[in-house]
Design a protein around this motif. Structure first.
Motif, short mmCIF file in Angstrom:
data_model
loop_
_atom_site.label_atom_id
_atom_site.label_comp_id
_atom_site.label_asym_id
_atom_site.label_seq_id
_atom_site.Cartn_x
_atom_site.Cartn_y
_atom_site.Cartn_z
N GLU B 12 4.56 2.00 2.64
CA GLU B 12 3.68 1.02 3.32
C GLU B 12 3.29 -0.08 2.31
O GLU B 12 2.45 0.14 1.45
CB GLU B 12 2.42 1.73 3.83
N ARG B 14 1.58 -2.80 2.55
CA ARG B 14 0.21 -3.28 2.53
C ARG B 14 -0.72 -2.28 1.82
O ARG B 14 -1.62 -2.67 1.09
CB ARG B 14 -0.25 -3.49 3.97
N PHE B 15 -0.43 -1.02 2.04
CA PHE B 15 -1.22 0.02 1.37
C PHE B 15 -1.06 -0.11 -0.15
O PHE B 15 -2.02 -0.06 -0.92
CB PHE B 15 -0.76 1.40 1.84
N THR B 18 -2.85 -3.44 -1.45
CA THR B 18 -4.31 -3.36 -1.41
C THR B 18 -4.84 -2.34 -2.42
O THR B 18 -5.79 -2.62 -3.15
CB THR B 18 -4.78 -2.97 0.00
N THR B 19 -4.17 -1.19 -2.44
CA THR B 19 -4.63 -0.16 -3.37
C THR B 19 -4.45 -0.63 -4.82
O THR B 19 -5.28 -0.36 -5.68
CB THR B 19 -3.88 1.16 -3.13
N LYS B 21 -4.63 -3.69 -5.82
CA LYS B 21 -5.74 -4.61 -6.08
C LYS B 21 -7.00 -3.82 -6.42
O LYS B 21 -7.69 -4.10 -7.40
CB LYS B 21 -6.01 -5.46 -4.84
N LEU B 22 -7.30 -2.82 -5.58
CA LEU B 22 -8.52 -2.04 -5.75
C LEU B 22 -8.55 -1.36 -7.11
O LEU B 22 -9.54 -1.42 -7.84
CB LEU B 22 -8.62 -0.97 -4.66
N LYS B 25 -9.00 -3.78 -9.84
CA LYS B 25 -10.39 -4.20 -9.90
C LYS B 25 -11.23 -3.17 -10.63
O LYS B 25 -12.18 -3.49 -11.33
CB LYS B 25 -10.95 -4.37 -8.48
N LYS B 26 -10.88 -1.90 -10.44
CA LYS B 26 -11.61 -0.83 -11.11
C LYS B 26 -11.19 -0.71 -12.57
O LYS B 26 -11.67 0.16 -13.29
CB LYS B 26 -11.35 0.52 -10.41
N GLY B 107 -9.96 8.22 0.42
CA GLY B 107 -10.82 7.15 -0.11
C GLY B 107 -10.43 6.82 -1.54
O GLY B 107 -9.77 7.61 -2.22
N LEU B 108 -10.81 5.64 -1.97
CA LEU B 108 -10.46 5.18 -3.31
C LEU B 108 -11.05 6.11 -4.37
O LEU B 108 -10.39 6.49 -5.33
CB LEU B 108 -10.96 3.75 -3.51
#
Lengths: 561, 153
Positions: B12, B14-15, B18-19, B21-22, B25-26, B107-108
């Protein structure tokens, strides 16, 4: 199954149940009867023949004896002596003392003149030269006449003998009492209707017939004549009045007389009739017994068949339900799996949005405002709903992928109290009295302890929810019973006095996604999962409920033995 | 101390993005791969500590990829990401050498937590290896010779 199906089975079964025993039954009776008829006829005819032969012998010896009597006189006395009436009287008395059948005695000269006569009639000096008998006796030496009237106009018959003395013939004649002779002939008694009589060559009666026919009359019987002397002919003939008679005939006296013995057929074969009545009675009773048994057995078998068909049908329903559940589970699992991927993306996106919002807030690019608060609230809600979706898909996946049970022996006497203990706290909070009635004779079952625990917990929780809905926080009762149920089955019943289930809902109770709980509180999969588990273990699960009174779930499991 | 480098493998797109990116960011070092094959290629080129691997992928699926990784790069920790909420597929993965499993939707925080655990395990393992190797170096040459003789016996 429709009624016509059972009717046709019942009909076929009933008919074969009757025909199979009836055919040999009838056959054996018929064969027995026909053999019996045969034997009886042979027997009857043989005895008839024997009687005829005996009777002929008797009559013939009577006639011979009488002839011999006269012969003796003829040899002892001479014409001159016998012509004297005092001698004749003495001889006649001697004769009568030998046989009372002699009525009179007479002496004739060559010309047929009645020279001397001893008897009740005054026949002396009558001339018999032209009489048939006289001619015959002169011609043949001895003669026994038919019965005739003669001068005296009374039926009689005579025995005459002749002797030649000094070149002249003379004749000795005796009359035989027809009454006595008749009695002798008639003396035969066979059954009720048997009789004997004599006919002469012209078919005239020589002795009386019981039907009332007198001497010298012609009886209306159909008479058949045997071919040779000494032969006995038997046949069945019909009387004028239509009665069938069994006849036996034989010749007497050089084919001049015919001895007839006859007996009514019904009388002769009376035993046959008795046997026939008995056979009919046996047939009726036997037939009734066969029909009765056939009827009873057919009824029983059809009832049993119906019962089995119903059981089969129920089992079929159960199988269909289980299969439908399995298919549905498979489909739902695939579906849930597919949903999980987009759900994962939504979740990531939501996290990203939240993170970005935090960053923007911290950097001061986003001022706190009513709009921002609403966005944050929405985000929180989205997160919540994702959690909810996730919960649903997890439940569906669990339902769909039951997995193979890990089977082991479970002792319910220990197992059930353990599971019950898990809900004891919840029960006491809701004021529910929990009772357990577990029979000490409960045999172990074969199952997956985890799954069985899941089933029991599910039932307990449902029961407690129902109790809370009905009674609030006090007055609830939850009862768990377990015990053997024949046929190596174990029955576990979970009863509550909760709000019960409406009959409409009862039908759908094991359907997946069917729930009466408020939205978000239940997935509607619990009971269908339980149903699937029990089905896989080879057991069955049933429910019985009354609205407002309570519900009982019953689980039946095969024993481990 | 080395920083954890992880790789996300999923079909996927998009998954992944996005993940990625997340995680970035962390503050995590993350590489993404859209297929099992791509993941193996990257492993060939780069040093990766933790792989988060989707079970169900077109082409080479998760379990297959896992086995390949475990044979070629045994030290790489793999966390299976499964859409099946059953223990079975997770057990399959664990039997084939996965460190842990995550259930979709995850969840993240959960993901990071498991990744950290795996990395910790990896680090301890590396520590042991390093320790073992340093012991070997500290042995006297005689010991080493004796050891070699014993082996050849």
């Amino acid at each position: 199954m429709d009624q016509g199906y059972y009717r046709s089975i019942r009909k076929n079964f009933f008919l074969s149940m009757i025909l199979v025993p009836v055919i040999p039954f009838i056959l054996s009776l018929t064969i027995g009867y026909s053999y019996f008829i045969n034997a009886l006829e042979t027997n009857t005819i043989a005895s008839m023949k024997r009687i005829v032969a005996d009777h002929r012998q008797m009559i013939e010896s009577f006639l011979r004896e009488r002839t011999d009597d006269l012969m003796f006189i003829l040899h002892e006395y001479r014409y001159q002596e016998l012509s004297r009436s005092e001698v004749l009287e003495k001889v006649f008395r001697n004769l009568q003392s030998r046989s009372p059948a002699f009525v009179d005695l007479g002496v004739f000269d060559q010309n047929g003149s009645h020279v001397a006569y001893q008897g009740p009639y005054s026949l002396k000096w009558k001339v018999y030269r032209d009489e048939d008998w006289f001619k015959q006796v002169l011609a043949e030496g001895s003669y026994v006449s038919d019965i005739f009237l003669g001068y005296r106009q009374v039926p009689h018959f005579i025995i005459a003998l002749t002797k030649t003395e000094n070149g002249r013939k003379w004749v000795l004649r005796a009359t035989i009492d027809t009454h006595m002779f008749s009695e002798l002939v008639e003396k035969v008694r066979i059954g009720k209707t048997g009789e004997a009589y004599l006919l002469n060559a012209q078919g005239e009666l020589q002795t009386r017939q019981r039907a009332g026919r007198g001497l010298m009359e012609k009886p209306p019987d159909t008479i058949e004549y045997p071919d040779a002397a000494g032969e006995i002919l038997t046949y069945i003939g019909t009387d004028l009045i239509g009665e069938d008679f069994l006849y036996a005939t034989t010749w007497l006296k050089k084919k001049e007389w015919l001895l007839v013995i006859r007996q009514e057929k019904a009388d002769a074969f009376g035993a046959l009739r008795a046997a026939a009545y008995r056979i009919i009675l046996i047939s009726l009773l036997g037939g009734a017994a066969i029909i009765g048994v056939a009827f009873y057995m057919t009824g029983r078998i059809i009832t049993r068949m119906k019962q089995m068909d119903t059981e089969k049908e129920n089992l079929g329903h159960q199988l269909i339900l289980a299969q439908r559940l399995a298919e549905l589970g498979e489909m739902a699992a695939g579906f849930a799996h597919e949903i999980n991927n987009p759900l994962q993306i939504i979740r990531s996106e939501q996290t990203l949005i939240e993170m970005n919002l935090d960053d923007l807030k911290q950097s001061g690019d986003l001022k706190p405002s009513e709009g921002l608060a609403e966005v944050e609230d929405s985000m929180a809600q989205i997160k919540l709903q994702i959690e909810r979706c996730s919960g649903i898909t997890q439940a569906i996946l669990k339902f769909g992928r039951q997995g193979e049970p890990r089977l082991q022996e479970i002792d319910l006497r220990e197992f059930i109290p353990q599971v019950t203990a898990m809900v004891a706290k919840k029960a006491s909070v809701h004021g529910i009295a929990v009772t357990q009635e577990i029979s000490a004779a409960t045999p172990p079952v074969y199952g997956d302890p985890g799954q069985l625990q899941q089933v029991l917990l599910n039932l307990f929780n449902n029961a407690m929810d129902a109790i809370s809905a009905q009674h609030g926080a006090s007055g609830g009762r939850l009862c768990i019973q377990a015990g053997p149920d024949g046929d190596n089955q174990i029955e576990i019943a979970v009863s509550d006095n909760g709000c019960g289930i409406s009959s409409e809902n009862l039908k759908k109770i094991f359907s997946p996604f069917f729930t009466t709980k408020p939205v978000g509180k239940g997935t509607g999969l619990g009971l269908s999962v339980c149903f699937g588990i029990i089905d896989k273990l080879g057991g069955e699960m049933t429910v019985d409920s009354k609205r407002g009174e309570g519900t009982t779930f019953t689980v039946r499991l095969p024993g481990a033995a | 101390m080395e920083k954890m480098r992880m790789m996300l493998v999923d079909d996927e797109e998009r998954f992944l993005s996005t993940t990625e990116k997340l995680l970035k960011k962390k503050g995590y070092d993350v590489i993404i791969a859209a297929s099992g094959q791509q993941a193996l290629d990257i492993l060939n080129r780069k040093s990766i500590h933790v792989v988060i691997l989707d079970v169900k992928m077109p082409g080479m699926d998760g379990i297959e990829t896992l086995r390949e990784i475990k044979t070629r790069f045994p030290l790489v920790e793999v966390i299976m990401l499964t859409g099946h909420a059953t223990v079975e597929s997770a057990v399959d993965g664990l039997k084939s050498g996965a460190t842990d499993y995550l259930m979709k939707p995850t969840g993240l925080d959960e993901l990071i937590e498991k990744a950290e655990e795996a990395f910790e395990k990896r680090r301890r393992l590396e520590e042991k290896i390093r320790l073992a190797q340093s012991k070997k170096f500290m042995k006297s040459p005689r010991d080493i010779i004796r050891e070699a003789e014993n082996v050849s016996d």
